[in-house]
Design an enzyme around this catalytic site. Structure first.
Site, PDB file in Angstrom:
ATOM      1  N   LEU A  45      43.226  45.947  35.905  1.00  0.00           N
ATOM      2  CA  LEU A  45      43.552  45.186  34.436  1.00  0.00           C
ATOM      3  C   LEU A  45      44.907  44.817  34.153  1.00  0.00           C
ATOM      4  O   LEU A  45      44.810  44.027  33.014  1.00  0.00           O
ATOM      5  CB  LEU A  45      42.918  46.362  33.106  1.00  0.00           C
ATOM      6  CG  LEU A  45      41.812  46.602  33.748  1.00  0.00           C
ATOM      7  CD1 LEU A  45      41.255  48.212  32.485  1.00  0.00           C
ATOM      8  CD2 LEU A  45      40.788  45.484  33.520  1.00  0.00           C
ATOM      9  N   ASP A  89      42.760  35.158  33.674  1.00  0.00           N
ATOM     10  CA  ASP A  89      41.004  33.965  33.527  1.00  0.00           C
ATOM     11  C   ASP A  89      41.526  32.838  33.437  1.00  0.00           C
ATOM     12  O   ASP A  89      40.109  31.934  32.585  1.00  0.00           O
ATOM     13  CB  ASP A  89      40.467  34.931  32.500  1.00  0.00           C
ATOM     14  CG  ASP A  89      39.900  36.577  32.509  1.00  0.00           C
ATOM     15  OD1 ASP A  89      39.852  37.222  34.090  1.00  0.00           O
ATOM     16  OD2 ASP A  89      39.626  37.228  31.572  1.00  0.00           O
ATOM     17  N   LEU A 101      47.931  42.023  33.859  1.00  0.00           N
ATOM     18  CA  LEU A 101      47.825  40.058  34.571  1.00  0.00           C
ATOM     19  C   LEU A 101      49.086  40.645  35.427  1.00  0.00           C
ATOM     20  O   LEU A 101      50.008  40.878  35.993  1.00  0.00           O
ATOM     21  CB  LEU A 101      48.968  40.124  33.151  1.00  0.00           C
ATOM     22  CG  LEU A 101      49.584  38.576  32.999  1.00  0.00           C
ATOM     23  CD1 LEU A 101      48.367  37.513  32.920  1.00  0.00           C
ATOM     24  CD2 LEU A 101      50.438  37.450  32.014  1.00  0.00           C
ATOM     25  N   GLU A 142      27.697  41.077  40.270  1.00  0.00           N
ATOM     26  CA  GLU A 142      28.932  41.235  41.572  1.00  0.00           C
ATOM     27  C   GLU A 142      28.448  41.498  43.342  1.00  0.00           C
ATOM     28  O   GLU A 142      29.566  41.145  43.983  1.00  0.00           O
ATOM     29  CB  GLU A 142      29.827  42.103  41.168  1.00  0.00           C
ATOM     30  CG  GLU A 142      30.001  42.099  39.625  1.00  0.00           C
ATOM     31  CD  GLU A 142      30.744  42.801  38.456  1.00  0.00           C
ATOM     32  OE1 GLU A 142      31.752  42.530  37.646  1.00  0.00           O
ATOM     33  OE2 GLU A 142      30.903  44.066  38.642  1.00  0.00           O
ATOM     34  N   GLY A 162      35.624  51.184  41.297  1.00  0.00           N
ATOM     35  CA  GLY A 162      35.691  50.713  42.605  1.00  0.00           C
ATOM     36  C   GLY A 162      34.956  50.339  43.097  1.00  0.00           C
ATOM     37  O   GLY A 162      34.770  50.215  44.246  1.00  0.00           O
ATOM     38  N   SER A 163      33.584  50.272  42.638  1.00  0.00           N
ATOM     39  CA  SER A 163      32.791  49.741  43.428  1.00  0.00           C
ATOM     40  C   SER A 163      32.367  48.805  43.959  1.00  0.00           C
ATOM     41  O   SER A 163      31.879  48.883  45.306  1.00  0.00           O
ATOM     42  CB  SER A 163      31.499  49.863  41.867  1.00  0.00           C
ATOM     43  OG  SER A 163      31.484  49.374  41.177  1.00  0.00           O
ATOM     44  N   ASN A 164      33.109  47.125  43.310  1.00  0.00           N
ATOM     45  CA  ASN A 164      32.885  46.589  44.341  1.00  0.00           C
ATOM     46  C   ASN A 164      34.443  46.341  44.899  1.00  0.00           C
ATOM     47  O   ASN A 164      33.616  46.007  46.685  1.00  0.00           O
ATOM     48  CB  ASN A 164      33.504  45.596  43.360  1.00  0.00           C
ATOM     49  CG  ASN A 164      32.616  44.627  42.152  1.00  0.00           C
ATOM     50  OD1 ASN A 164      31.915  43.643  42.761  1.00  0.00           O
ATOM     51  ND2 ASN A 164      32.645  44.622  40.716  1.00  0.00           N
ATOM     52  N   ASN A 188      39.834  36.849  41.972  1.00  0.00           N
ATOM     53  CA  ASN A 188      39.349  37.899  40.392  1.00  0.00           C
ATOM     54  C   ASN A 188      38.250  37.607  40.245  1.00  0.00           C
ATOM     55  O   ASN A 188      37.587  36.020  40.470  1.00  0.00           O
ATOM     56  CB  ASN A 188      40.308  37.879  39.492  1.00  0.00           C
ATOM     57  CG  ASN A 188      40.099  38.253  38.410  1.00  0.00           C
ATOM     58  OD1 ASN A 188      39.878  39.651  38.348  1.00  0.00           O
ATOM     59  ND2 ASN A 188      39.628  38.288  36.832  1.00  0.00           N
ATOM     60  N   HIS A 233      35.691  37.871  37.225  1.00  0.00           N
ATOM     61  CA  HIS A 233      35.278  38.569  36.122  1.00  0.00           C
ATOM     62  C   HIS A 233      33.619  38.807  35.504  1.00  0.00           C
ATOM     63  O   HIS A 233      32.639  37.430  35.757  1.00  0.00           O
ATOM     64  CB  HIS A 233      36.066  37.154  35.287  1.00  0.00           C
ATOM     65  CG  HIS A 233      35.855  37.351  34.169  1.00  0.00           C
ATOM     66  ND1 HIS A 233      36.707  37.856  33.070  1.00  0.00           N
ATOM     67  CD2 HIS A 233      35.415  37.063  32.581  1.00  0.00           C
ATOM     68  CE1 HIS A 233      36.641  38.251  31.678  1.00  0.00           C
ATOM     69  NE2 HIS A 233      35.623  37.558  31.959  1.00  0.00           N
TER      70      HIS A 233
HETATM   71  C1  GRF Z   1      33.332  45.065  37.515  1.00  0.00           C
HETATM   72  O1  GRF Z   1      32.633  44.353  36.563  1.00  0.00           O
HETATM   73  C2  GRF Z   1      34.181  43.363  37.462  1.00  0.00           C
HETATM   74  O2  GRF Z   1      34.181  42.478  37.408  1.00  0.00           O
HETATM   75  C3  GRF Z   1      35.618  43.670  35.559  1.00  0.00           C
HETATM   76  O3  GRF Z   1      35.537  45.365  36.309  1.00  0.00           O
HETATM   77  C4  GRF Z   1      34.485  45.583  37.044  1.00  0.00           C
HETATM   78  C5  GRF Z   1      34.963  46.758  37.989  1.00  0.00           C
HETATM   79  O4  GRF Z   1      33.834  47.837  38.572  1.00  0.00           O
HETATM   80  N1  GRF Z   1      36.366  42.802  36.116  1.00  0.00           N
HETATM   81  P1  GRF Z   1      33.948  48.637  39.534  1.00  0.00           P
HETATM   82  O5  GRF Z   1      35.539  49.354  39.369  1.00  0.00           O
HETATM   83  O6  GRF Z   1      34.227  46.952  40.918  1.00  0.00           O
HETATM   84  O7  GRF Z   1      32.817  49.505  39.519  1.00  0.00           O
END
Ligand code: GRF
Length: 188
Positions: free
Chosen positions: A85, A145, A87, A174, A12-14, A102, A104
């Site tokens: 993860l 994707d 679908l 990202e 969940g860093s994003n 999304n 990727h």
């Molecule tokens: C990221 O690299 C994203 O592109 C991919 O999964 C990773 C998730 O990282 N689909 P985080 O959970 O946001 O740290």
């Protein structure tokens, strides 16, 4: 202000970066974080960030419509997948047409599809000797994707880079671009 739901399965860093971006900009707001994984670290992050968070199982997502009704109840306008993860079921895609994004961690259409996530992507990029990798932000349709690409950014891959090195460069891209691109798509 548009209300965003983030779906995440892991770290969940994003998700955290997106929450903080919109707390600051106030051009939209992250109303809820949903996870299919009760052990996902993203849920702790949500707690610390003061964002509503829930978990759901396969039946909630694919059969009973529980997830969709939560989204409706929360008046969600836009969905962001960030390391999610599963679908997305067609019913959800149809309920949010062109309103699901999304990210990727590679340059689609290469290195995408079912099973291509996380370290596997970076290992594949490395073993093929690709000179570059990067990120792809795309709209979500009912296949993994394959939705329309909204944005890509690249980073070089050097001969001595490990898959972990590539992962780190991709993560930086990202964090740098995903919140900004979401903002642009939502508020266009
Ligand atoms: C990221 O690299 C994203 O592109 C991919 O999964 C990773 C998730 O990282 N689909 P985080 O959970 O946001 O740290």
């Amino acid at each position: 202000m548009k209300r965003i739901a983030i779906f995440a399965s892991g770290n969940g860093s994003n998700a955290e970066g997106i929450v903080n971006y919109f707390k600051k900009r106030k051009t939209a707001e992250v109303a809820i974080i949903l996870s299919n994984n009760p052990k996902a670290y993203v849920l702790e992050r949500a707690r610390d960030l003061g964002v509503r968070h829930i978990t759901f199982n396969r039946a909630d997502f694919y059969q009973s419509g529980v997830v969709l009704s939560v989204l409706k109840k929360e008046a969600i306008d836009f969905i962001v997948l960030a390391g999610f993860l599963w679908l997305v079921p067609e019913q959800l895609v149809n309920a949010y047409p062109n309103k699901i994004l999304n990210i990727h961690p590679a340059l689609l259409p290469k290195y995408g599809g079912k099973g291509m996530y996380g370290a596997k992507v970076h290992e594949a990029v490395k073993s093929r000797g690709e000179p570059e990798s990067g990120i792809t932000i795309h709209l979500v349709n009912k296949n993994y994707d394959e939705g329309d690409i909204v944005f890509q950014a690249t980073c070089p891959v050097h001969a001595d880079d490990t898959p972990e090195d590539i992962a780190q460069k991709v993560h930086e891209l990202e964090y740098q671009h995903y919140p900004r691109v979401i903002d642009k798509v939502i508020n266009k």
